[in-house]
Design an enzyme around this catalytic site. Structure first.
Site, PDB file in Angstrom:
ATOM      1  CB  ALA A  87      -0.934   0.015   1.214  1.00 47.04           C
ATOM      2  CE  LYS A  88       5.617   0.690  -3.419  1.00 45.48           C
ATOM      3  NZ  LYS A  88       4.699  -0.343  -3.950  1.00 45.48           N
ATOM      4  NE  ARG A  89      -3.253   3.474   1.431  1.00 43.76           N
ATOM      5  CZ  ARG A  89      -3.766   3.661   0.227  1.00 43.76           C
ATOM      6  NH1 ARG A  89      -3.171   4.468  -0.618  1.00 43.76           N
ATOM      7  NH2 ARG A  89      -4.874   3.050  -0.123  1.00 43.76           N
TER       8      ARG A  89
END
Length: 259
Positions: A87-89
């Site tokens: 997700a690389k949030r």
């Protein structure tokens, strides 16, 4: 059981460090063909997979239907195989609390990728989840990783070492912290990365070389992601055959390095 222990047990059970990336791209048959496509991939590859990595962007690109597809997929994943949500949030801590709840409590994934560049307080909401893991972006596989991540600071450290310092700061907390390190950009990097779990993209279509990673003598449960090479290779093999071949290629590289 901690996340890293579960992942290590899976690697030992299968003899595989392959992480199968799930990046659905609707073709001529449209979005409604995606669930069956993903089911076939998972059913055929899970025995050879140390982990699965659905990339949330490919599901979001299909709109609300894509999110429903991902939710259904996650509910049906083999319980033996850890799931890493890519997700690389990155956001302020208050917002991150809701991302953490969504991924760990609602979707029940085992680990998630995070962009750490808002600082330690932006990863804190993910650090108190028993049995879960996070992977901080440290050295990604794209050429642009040279713009920031591999730049050298005045004190001689690289910027990615500031990222690994966040992980070291989180030691002793319930969530395990690992790092994303792209196989295409490992030159001079691996000796500076702690022996924590790595999620390693860049093999397969991106052309990364396993030799330096295999020679690094790491003991952590590192996994190597292959997405297009399993899902979309035009080679006449089934998904399961491709996964088996990638798993064997990775294992051979490790065994040759140890020997």
């Amino acid at each position: 059981m901690r996340y890293s222990e579960r992942l290590q047990a899976r690697i030992e059970t299968t003899g595989s460090r392959l992480c199968v990336g799930l990046d659905p791209r609707p073709g001529a048959d449209g979005i409604e063909a995606v669930p069956d496509f993903l089911k076939r991939v998972v059913d055929e590859t899970w025995e050879h997979a140390a982990a699965f990595k659905p990339n949330i962007a490919y599901f979001e690109a299909m709109g609300l239907r894509g999110l429903h597809i991902m939710e259904d997929l996650l509910g049906e994943m083999p319980k033996e195989v850890p799931v890493i949500l890519d997700a690389k949030r990155s956001d302020i801590g208050e917002t991150q609390k809701y991302y953490a709840h969504s991924y760990f409590a609602h979707w029940k994934v085992d680990a998630v990728t995070l962009n750490p560049f808002l600082g330690y307080d932006s990863i804190e909401p993910f650090l108190n989840w028993e049995g879960k893991g996070i992977y901080l972006l440290a050295v990604t596989s794209n050429p642009g990783s040279a713009d920031f991540q591999r730049q050298t600071l005045a004190d001689g450290r690289s910027i990615f070492e500031l990222v690994t310092a966040l992980g070291e700061r989180a030691k002793g907390l319930p969530t395990d912290v690992g790092y994303v390190v792209g196989l295409t950009n490992t030159a001079g990097v691996l000796p500076k990365i702690p022996d924590a779990p790595l999620l390693i993209p860049g093999l397969g279509a991106q052309g990364g070389d396993l030799a330096e990673l295999a020679a690094a003598g790491r003991s952590a449960p590192d996994v190597i992601n292959v997405s297009r090479g399993v899902l979309y290779a035009d080679d006449g093999f089934s998904f399961g055959e491709r996964a088996k071949r990638w798993a064997e290629r990775i294992a051979t590289s490790y065994h040759e390095s140890v020997a």
